[in-house]
Design an enzyme around this catalytic site. Structure first.
Site, PDB file in Angstrom:
ATOM      1  N   SER A   1     -15.144 -10.275  13.658  1.00  0.00           N
ATOM      2  CA  SER A   1     -14.453  -9.571  12.580  1.00  0.00           C
ATOM      3  C   SER A   1     -14.206  -8.081  12.832  1.00  0.00           C
ATOM      4  O   SER A   1     -13.453  -7.731  13.717  1.00  0.00           O
ATOM      5  CB  SER A   1     -15.260  -9.794  11.308  1.00  0.00           C
ATOM      6  OG  SER A   1     -14.537  -9.416  10.199  1.00  0.00           O
TER       7      SER A   1
ATOM      8  N   ASP B   1      -8.513  -6.371   9.128  1.00  0.00           N
ATOM      9  CA  ASP B   1      -9.554  -6.197  10.150  1.00  0.00           C
ATOM     10  C   ASP B   1      -9.360  -7.267  11.232  1.00  0.00           C
ATOM     11  O   ASP B   1      -8.364  -7.988  11.218  1.00  0.00           O
ATOM     12  CB  ASP B   1     -10.969  -6.223   9.539  1.00  0.00           C
ATOM     13  CG  ASP B   1     -11.341  -7.604   9.045  1.00  0.00           C
ATOM     14  OD1 ASP B   1     -10.425  -8.423   8.818  1.00  0.00           O
ATOM     15  OD2 ASP B   1     -12.548  -7.881   8.887  1.00  0.00           O
TER      16      ASP B   1
ATOM     17  N   ASP C   1      -9.766 -10.899   7.278  1.00  0.00           N
ATOM     18  CA  ASP C   1     -10.332 -11.253   5.976  1.00  0.00           C
ATOM     19  C   ASP C   1     -10.615 -10.024   5.106  1.00  0.00           C
ATOM     20  O   ASP C   1     -11.119 -10.149   3.996  1.00  0.00           O
ATOM     21  CB  ASP C   1     -11.571 -12.163   6.101  1.00  0.00           C
ATOM     22  CG  ASP C   1     -12.695 -11.535   6.890  1.00  0.00           C
ATOM     23  OD1 ASP C   1     -12.553 -10.373   7.327  1.00  0.00           O
ATOM     24  OD2 ASP C   1     -13.726 -12.215   7.073  1.00  0.00           O
TER      25      ASP C   1
ATOM     26  N   GLU D   1     -15.663  -6.569  -2.269  1.00  0.00           N
ATOM     27  CA  GLU D   1     -16.519  -5.530  -1.728  1.00  0.00           C
ATOM     28  C   GLU D   1     -15.629  -4.305  -1.524  1.00  0.00           C
ATOM     29  O   GLU D   1     -14.429  -4.443  -1.276  1.00  0.00           O
ATOM     30  CB  GLU D   1     -17.124  -5.970  -0.402  1.00  0.00           C
ATOM     31  CG  GLU D   1     -18.074  -7.138  -0.570  1.00  0.00           C
ATOM     32  CD  GLU D   1     -18.743  -7.532   0.745  1.00  0.00           C
ATOM     33  OE1 GLU D   1     -19.928  -7.267   0.890  1.00  0.00           O
ATOM     34  OE2 GLU D   1     -18.058  -8.109   1.614  1.00  0.00           O
TER      35      GLU D   1
ATOM     36  N   ASN E   1     -15.307  -2.592   0.926  1.00  0.00           N
ATOM     37  CA  ASN E   1     -14.686  -2.615   2.258  1.00  0.00           C
ATOM     38  C   ASN E   1     -13.434  -3.495   2.331  1.00  0.00           C
ATOM     39  O   ASN E   1     -12.854  -3.663   3.396  1.00  0.00           O
ATOM     40  CB  ASN E   1     -15.703  -3.039   3.325  1.00  0.00           C
ATOM     41  CG  ASN E   1     -16.238  -4.450   3.120  1.00  0.00           C
ATOM     42  OD1 ASN E   1     -15.617  -5.277   2.470  1.00  0.00           O
ATOM     43  ND2 ASN E   1     -17.420  -4.709   3.664  1.00  0.00           N
TER      44      ASN E   1
ATOM     45  N   SER F   1     -27.841  -3.112   8.109  1.00  0.00           N
ATOM     46  CA  SER F   1     -26.633  -3.931   8.253  1.00  0.00           C
ATOM     47  C   SER F   1     -27.021  -5.337   8.678  1.00  0.00           C
ATOM     48  O   SER F   1     -28.006  -5.533   9.387  1.00  0.00           O
ATOM     49  CB  SER F   1     -25.720  -3.317   9.313  1.00  0.00           C
ATOM     50  OG  SER F   1     -24.772  -4.273   9.743  1.00  0.00           O
ATOM     51  N   GLY F   2     -26.229  -6.308   8.283  1.00  0.00           N
ATOM     52  CA  GLY F   2     -26.444  -7.684   8.723  1.00  0.00           C
ATOM     53  C   GLY F   2     -25.469  -8.072   9.829  1.00  0.00           C
ATOM     54  O   GLY F   2     -25.454  -9.217  10.272  1.00  0.00           O
TER      55      GLY F   2
ATOM     56  N   ARG G   1     -27.316   1.374   7.189  1.00  0.00           N
ATOM     57  CA  ARG G   1     -26.189   2.030   6.523  1.00  0.00           C
ATOM     58  C   ARG G   1     -26.684   2.902   5.377  1.00  0.00           C
ATOM     59  O   ARG G   1     -27.588   2.503   4.629  1.00  0.00           O
ATOM     60  CB  ARG G   1     -25.208   0.994   5.968  1.00  0.00           C
ATOM     61  CG  ARG G   1     -24.603   0.093   7.016  1.00  0.00           C
ATOM     62  CD  ARG G   1     -23.344  -0.588   6.489  1.00  0.00           C
ATOM     63  NE  ARG G   1     -22.987  -1.762   7.260  1.00  0.00           N
ATOM     64  CZ  ARG G   1     -22.319  -1.729   8.423  1.00  0.00           C
ATOM     65  NH1 ARG G   1     -21.962  -0.582   8.966  1.00  0.00           N
ATOM     66  NH2 ARG G   1     -22.017  -2.845   9.053  1.00  0.00           N
TER      67      ARG G   1
END
Ligand code: G16
Length: 547
Positions: free
Chosen positions: A69, A284, A288, A378, A380, A505-506, A512
């Protein structure tokens, strides 16, 4: 175990995809994600797991998407998609992590125990559809995945190079084929047909839409947006930028939705391209996420992020529901995360129920399912709208009593076709935004003026071990390292409108830090001071402290 457990095949194929001893993997926010070149064993094992998931679900088709992504080009990743097109059930994430980390010697036994304990009937059929983005490591990772399918004897369908949202769409379309809930034709063509038809209906009779600039992040969004343009024709003219998917290193580099959101500026490749007030958006790497923006009269850059999209869309849907005479029966709600700008939450909470969940589409998606119509985004730019099954039925059966009600109802029904309800979809969301702007006769400037964002800053902190950071309360508070939250709270009090939180972060090896405040300079200062505290607490190298 019921049915035959293919020991021999598993051992054979597994030996072709050995796991390096020193590597540990974890199924994170969006599946496994790390350097593409170390993922071979993971992909093989994910293939095995996807095949077993399908057996467990009575042969329904399960999806696998190979993508990292928004991450840099050298990263790659993989996530599993459940039969309705939603993210893998949470309980299976732990199984995925376990299998990915089993040693080469133990893998077959660990797998056997898993099949036995999960009561998977090996005699059931098994079907998996998979796709990948444009990353260079994708091709060999697909081969590893296919070996996993072969080891179990699953039927695989290669959907080729496409976007994450198309793959999710396919999974749902395949599994609902021939049923009352048929989602659409199970092909890329079916996806474009469904969306573009709904779009045409929704904008028919409206003034011509001025051209939109789309930054494709040099990723798979480029070929897919090109195809979409053929279906839309003149109804939505757009100009594509950053469409180079072959030059090494181009993907997400100085472009794309994540760049725009974190840098708070347009991709340099659009300098001099954007006219004042012209709408532009960035996708991105797997299309998505969606970020809108424009340059105003004073040449300032203004960002219309996931929060701005959520407010625009939610307000529009609430209006339509009311106009259709369904306000009492259909409740609309919004789901956000801690990253949502405080100003957006305030604006929305005056009108609608608003929930906050941890980061990750899977969390927002489930919370949105609790509403009759759930809008989730989100900040983002990742999000969509969900219409519950009973709402879909109501919209279909409701008898309007006036022409105005009938029009609103028709629009709502068309929206259910326009929106990709399986997952956040940059292109479907883009069409949704364009519909609302057309209906409201809003320019980007008017859309932006619905509320004013609090200045905010997002900072990545590289620390030796991000797992030392643990959160609670939908990631808004740290529980570990102990004492750090108190320090953050104390610091926030010193800033007007100050709010900050910290989470690991995952998807990337960073912690973050988010901060917002009434003044730009204060938001920046707060973010960097919290980042400094995080860095020190985590024992980072003093020479590389965030500045
Ligand atoms: C993925 C998830 C998103 C999440 C993002 C960042 O997005 O699907 O829900 O917001 O990662 O997550 P984190 O802050 O944990 O790194 P994408 O677009 O990278 O798939």
């Amino acid at each position: 175990i019921r049915g035959h457990f293919p020991h021999k095949e598993i051992e054979h194929y597994s030996s072709l995809h050995p796991k390096a001893r020193h590597l540990q993997f974890s199924y994170g926010t969006a599946g496994f994600r790390t350097l593409g070149v170390v993922l071979d064993s993971v992909l093989f094992r994910v293939g095995v797991l996807a095949a077993l998931r399908s057996k467990k679900l009575d042969g329904k088709t399960v999806g696998v998407m190979i993508t990292a992504s928004h991450n840099p080009e050298e990263d790659n990743g993989v996530k599993l998609v459940d039969p309705r097109g939603e993210m893998l059930e949470a309980a299976w994430e732990a199984h995925a992590t376990n299998l990915a980390n089993a040693s080469n010697e133990d893998f077959s036994d660990v797998l056997y125990d898993f099949v036995r304990d999960s009561r998977i009937d090996m005699s059931k059929p098994s079907r998996v559809v998979y796709a990948r983005d444009t990353r260079p490591t994708g091709e060999s990772l697909v081969k590893a995945l296919e070996d996993g399918l072969k080891a179990i004897g699953a039927e695989g369908r290669d959907a080729g190079i496409t976007t994450t949202p198309v793959l999710h769409y396919l999974v749902r379309a395949i599994n609902t084929k021939g049923t009352k809930e048929e989602y659409g034709e199970d092909s890329e063509d079916g996806y474009f047909q469904k969306m573009s038809e709904a779009f045409r209906k929704l904008v028919s009779g409206r003034p011509r839409i001025p051209p939109l600039v789309i930054d494709c992040a040099n990723g798979v969004g480029a070929p897919i947006a090109k195809k979409l343009a053929e279906y839309l024709g003149e109804t939505l003219p757009f100009v594509l930028y950053n469409t180079d998917t072959t030059t090494p290193g181009g993907l997400n580099n100085n472009c794309g939705a994540d760049y725009v959101k974190t840098q708070q500026k347009p991709p340099p490749s659009l300098n001099g391209v954007l006219q004042k007030g012209q709408r532009a958006c960035s996708l991105d790497g797997d299309a998505d996420r969606l970020m809108y923006y424009f340059i105003d009269e004073r040449n300032y850059f203004l960002m219309l992020d996931g929060d701005k999209i959520a407010t625009l869309v939610a307000a529009f849907i609430v209006d339509l529901v009311r106009l259709a005479g369904l306000a009492e029966q259909v409740k609309v709600g919004v789901v956000q995360t801690a990253y949502a700008n405080g100003a957006s939450t305030k604006y929305l909470a005056d009108k609608l129920p608003v929930r906050c969940t941890p980061t990750g589409v899977k969390h927002l998606h489930h919370a949105a399912e609790q509403f009759n119509i759930g809008v989730y985004f989100e900040a983002n730019g990742h999000g969509t709208v969900l219409f519950s099954p009973s709402t879909l039925e109501k919209l279909e059966k409701h008898e309007p009593s006036t022409p105005a009600q009938s029009t609103a109802l028709r629009h709502l029904n068309n929206l259910t076709q326009l929106v990709n309800q399986t997952v956040g979809d940059a292109l479907s969301d883009m069409l949704l935004v364009e519909v609302v702007l057309a209906h409201k006769a809003y320019s980007a400037i008017e859309w932006n003026s619905l509320y004013t964002d609090l200045p905010n800053r997002l900072v990545k902190v590289h620390v030796p071990n991000r797992n030392a950071f643990k959160t609670e309360d939908a990631e808004r508070r740290l529980v570990s390292p102990r004492g750090l939250q108190k320090k953050i709270d104390d610091l926030c009090k010193r800033y007007d409108g100050g709010r900050s939180f910290v989470r690991p972060s995952g998807t990337e090896d960073v912690v973050r830090v988010y901060a917002e405040a009434v003044l730009r300079s204060q938001a920046d200062e707060l973010a960097f001071r919290v980042a400094g505290m995080v860095y020190d607490e985590a024992g980072g190298d003093p020479h590389r402290r965030p500045k």
